[in-house]
Write a protein that holds these residues in place. Structure first.
Motif, PDB file in Angstrom:
ATOM      1  N   SER A 224     -11.505  -3.089  -3.851  1.00  0.00           N
ATOM      2  CA  SER A 224     -11.584  -3.702  -5.191  1.00  0.00           C
ATOM      3  C   SER A 224     -10.260  -4.296  -5.635  1.00  0.00           C
ATOM      4  O   SER A 224     -10.221  -5.210  -6.462  1.00  0.00           O
ATOM      5  CB  SER A 224     -12.051  -2.663  -6.215  1.00  0.00           C
ATOM      6  OG  SER A 224     -13.332  -2.176  -5.883  1.00  0.00           O
ATOM      7  N   THR A 225      -9.148  -3.781  -5.132  1.00  0.00           N
ATOM      8  CA  THR A 225      -7.813  -4.271  -5.516  1.00  0.00           C
ATOM      9  C   THR A 225      -7.218  -5.195  -4.455  1.00  0.00           C
ATOM     10  O   THR A 225      -6.017  -5.471  -4.456  1.00  0.00           O
ATOM     11  CB  THR A 225      -6.860  -3.084  -5.763  1.00  0.00           C
ATOM     12  OG1 THR A 225      -6.816  -2.250  -4.592  1.00  0.00           O
ATOM     13  CG2 THR A 225      -7.343  -2.256  -6.948  1.00  0.00           C
ATOM     14  N   GLY A 226      -8.090  -5.664  -3.543  1.00  0.00           N
ATOM     15  CA  GLY A 226      -7.651  -6.628  -2.546  1.00  0.00           C
ATOM     16  C   GLY A 226      -7.097  -6.022  -1.281  1.00  0.00           C
ATOM     17  O   GLY A 226      -6.599  -6.749  -0.404  1.00  0.00           O
ATOM     18  N   GLY A 227      -7.174  -4.723  -1.127  1.00  0.00           N
ATOM     19  CA  GLY A 227      -6.649  -4.069   0.056  1.00  0.00           C
ATOM     20  C   GLY A 227      -7.652  -4.047   1.196  1.00  0.00           C
ATOM     21  O   GLY A 227      -8.819  -4.427   1.030  1.00  0.00           O
ATOM     22  N   THR A 228      -7.225  -3.593   2.358  1.00  0.00           N
ATOM     23  CA  THR A 228      -8.083  -3.495   3.535  1.00  0.00           C
ATOM     24  C   THR A 228      -8.069  -2.062   4.052  1.00  0.00           C
ATOM     25  O   THR A 228      -7.029  -1.579   4.520  1.00  0.00           O
ATOM     26  CB  THR A 228      -7.601  -4.438   4.652  1.00  0.00           C
ATOM     27  OG1 THR A 228      -7.574  -5.785   4.163  1.00  0.00           O
ATOM     28  CG2 THR A 228      -8.531  -4.355   5.856  1.00  0.00           C
ATOM     29  N   PRO A 229      -9.197  -1.358   3.946  1.00  0.00           N
ATOM     30  CA  PRO A 229      -9.248   0.036   4.402  1.00  0.00           C
ATOM     31  C   PRO A 229      -9.034   0.143   5.915  1.00  0.00           C
ATOM     32  O   PRO A 229      -9.423  -0.758   6.663  1.00  0.00           O
ATOM     33  CB  PRO A 229     -10.662   0.476   4.014  1.00  0.00           C
ATOM     34  CG  PRO A 229     -11.129  -0.515   3.013  1.00  0.00           C
ATOM     35  CD  PRO A 229     -10.468  -1.806   3.362  1.00  0.00           C
ATOM     36  N   GLU A 230      -8.414   1.215   6.336  1.00  0.00           N
ATOM     37  CA  GLU A 230      -8.247   1.483   7.761  1.00  0.00           C
ATOM     38  C   GLU A 230      -9.238   2.591   8.168  1.00  0.00           C
ATOM     39  O   GLU A 230      -8.979   3.771   7.986  1.00  0.00           O
ATOM     40  CB  GLU A 230      -6.804   1.907   8.056  1.00  0.00           C
ATOM     41  CG  GLU A 230      -5.778   0.806   7.833  1.00  0.00           C
ATOM     42  CD  GLU A 230      -4.377   1.247   8.217  1.00  0.00           C
ATOM     43  OE1 GLU A 230      -4.230   2.366   8.778  1.00  0.00           O
ATOM     44  OE2 GLU A 230      -3.424   0.485   7.963  1.00  0.00           O
ATOM     45  N   TYR A 231     -10.379   2.157   8.679  1.00  0.00           N
ATOM     46  CA  TYR A 231     -11.413   3.104   9.082  1.00  0.00           C
ATOM     47  C   TYR A 231     -11.113   3.645  10.479  1.00  0.00           C
ATOM     48  O   TYR A 231     -10.594   2.930  11.335  1.00  0.00           O
ATOM     49  CB  TYR A 231     -12.780   2.429   9.085  1.00  0.00           C
ATOM     50  CG  TYR A 231     -13.254   1.943   7.734  1.00  0.00           C
ATOM     51  CD1 TYR A 231     -13.650   2.841   6.765  1.00  0.00           C
ATOM     52  CD2 TYR A 231     -13.321   0.567   7.443  1.00  0.00           C
ATOM     53  CE1 TYR A 231     -14.107   2.403   5.520  1.00  0.00           C
ATOM     54  CE2 TYR A 231     -13.776   0.120   6.221  1.00  0.00           C
ATOM     55  CZ  TYR A 231     -14.161   1.044   5.264  1.00  0.00           C
ATOM     56  OH  TYR A 231     -14.597   0.607   4.035  1.00  0.00           O
ATOM     57  N   LYS A 232     -11.458   4.896  10.687  1.00  0.00           N
ATOM     58  CA  LYS A 232     -11.280   5.530  11.991  1.00  0.00           C
ATOM     59  C   LYS A 232     -12.645   5.641  12.686  1.00  0.00           C
ATOM     60  O   LYS A 232     -13.602   6.150  12.109  1.00  0.00           O
ATOM     61  CB  LYS A 232     -10.687   6.927  11.836  1.00  0.00           C
ATOM     62  CG  LYS A 232      -9.303   6.946  11.190  1.00  0.00           C
ATOM     63  CD  LYS A 232      -8.829   8.377  10.999  1.00  0.00           C
ATOM     64  CE  LYS A 232      -7.473   8.410  10.299  1.00  0.00           C
ATOM     65  NZ  LYS A 232      -7.012   9.818  10.068  1.00  0.00           N
ATOM     66  N   GLY A 233     -12.699   5.188  13.917  1.00  0.00           N
ATOM     67  CA  GLY A 233     -13.944   5.302  14.679  1.00  0.00           C
ATOM     68  C   GLY A 233     -15.123   4.685  13.940  1.00  0.00           C
ATOM     69  O   GLY A 233     -15.088   3.517  13.542  1.00  0.00           O
TER      70      GLY A 233
END
Length: 280
Positions: A224-233
């Protein structure tokens, strides 16, 4: 001169001969007409001789040979005879009329991924129909027999192999499902399904609880704030509970509802929850 007795004998003999001649003539005057019976393709099935003024009896014509499968899902068979006079007074043609039935797959089941092994295969979204084409005795402007059409839904009569999720996933997390129309030994559809029990366990600790909801909200806030989540697997797949292609607050809400139900001993079948069949 001819004696009266002799004349009388001659007259009697003449009358006898005359009566015999007329009787033979009447028998010969009995007219027979030819009735030609045709199959669906216009080929001669039978040729019958019917006396003038007599009724036509078609009970002896074998129509069983008309029953056949045109392909795996299409069957054609005898329906009725074309119209003919109640009494035959001339050479006549009679046609066998057909009823053709075709089974077709119009749409596949929507659900292919399951989160529980409880219950049966979900066939929601499946549409299987039988189209019935029936020839009528009436003809159209081109001289062809009219055809009446009817479409019958039969998906509710379809069965699956395997029938239950426990059978399907007995040996692993993927399975192949075959769908059979009613009274059919040939499947109309074969498709793959998968089992993903990790859904909702976002923090990957083996349980679904409030902590997973918090993880989902963190990902959502970052996006929502323009970031990019770092998902694992497969973490993103675990977090997208409602399968709408994004991780958001709705996914967190579903996890909290699920966790609340589990905490109070209620049924926590997530497949039912997402299908709207059960409110937790």
């Amino acid at each position: 001169m001819i004696r009266k007795q002799a004349l009388s004998a001659l007259l009697s003999a003449a009358l006898i001969c005359s009566a015999g001649a007329y009787g033979t003539a009447n028998a010969a005057d009995t007219t027979a007409h030819t009735v030609t019976v045709y199959d669906f393709d216009g080929k001669v099935m039978a040729t019958l001789s019917v006396n003038d003024g007599a009724a036509l009896d078609l009970s002896g014509v074998d129509t069983s040979k008309l029953e056949q499968h045109l392909n795996v899902y299409t069957q054609i068979g005898f329906s009725s005879w074309s119209s003919y006079p109640a009494k035959i007074t001339a050479d006549t043609s009679v046609y066998a009329l057909y009823k053709k039935m075709t089974i077709s797959l119009d749409s596949k089941p929507k659900k292919t991924e399951y989160y529980s092994k409880e219950g049966n295969i979900d066939l929601g979204g499946l549409r299987v129909t039988i189209t019935v084409n029936k020839q009528l005795p009436e003809k159209d402007e081109q001289g062809k027999f009219k055809v009446e059409n009817e479409v019958i839904n039969i998906e509710s009569k379809c069965t699956t192999v395997p029938a239950t999720l426990s059978e399907a996933f007995a040996a692993g997390k993927s399975a192949q499902v075959k769908v059979y129309p009613i009274d059919s030994e040939k499947e109309i559809l074969t498709y793959d399904i998968s089992y993903f029990p990790e859904i909702g366990d976002v923090d990957m600790n083996g349980a679904v609880n409030a902590s997973d909801a918090s993880e989902i909200l963190k990902f959502y806030s970052l996006v929502s704030t323009g970031g990019t989540p770092e998902y694992k697997g497969d973490q993103q797949k675990r977090a997208d509970i409602d399968k709408n292609g994004k991780v958001d607050s709705n996914d967190a809400s579903i996890v909290l509802v699920y966790y609340s139900a589990a905490s109070t001993g209620q049924d926590t079948n997530l497949d039912k929850l997402l299908a709207g069949k059960q409110k937790l």
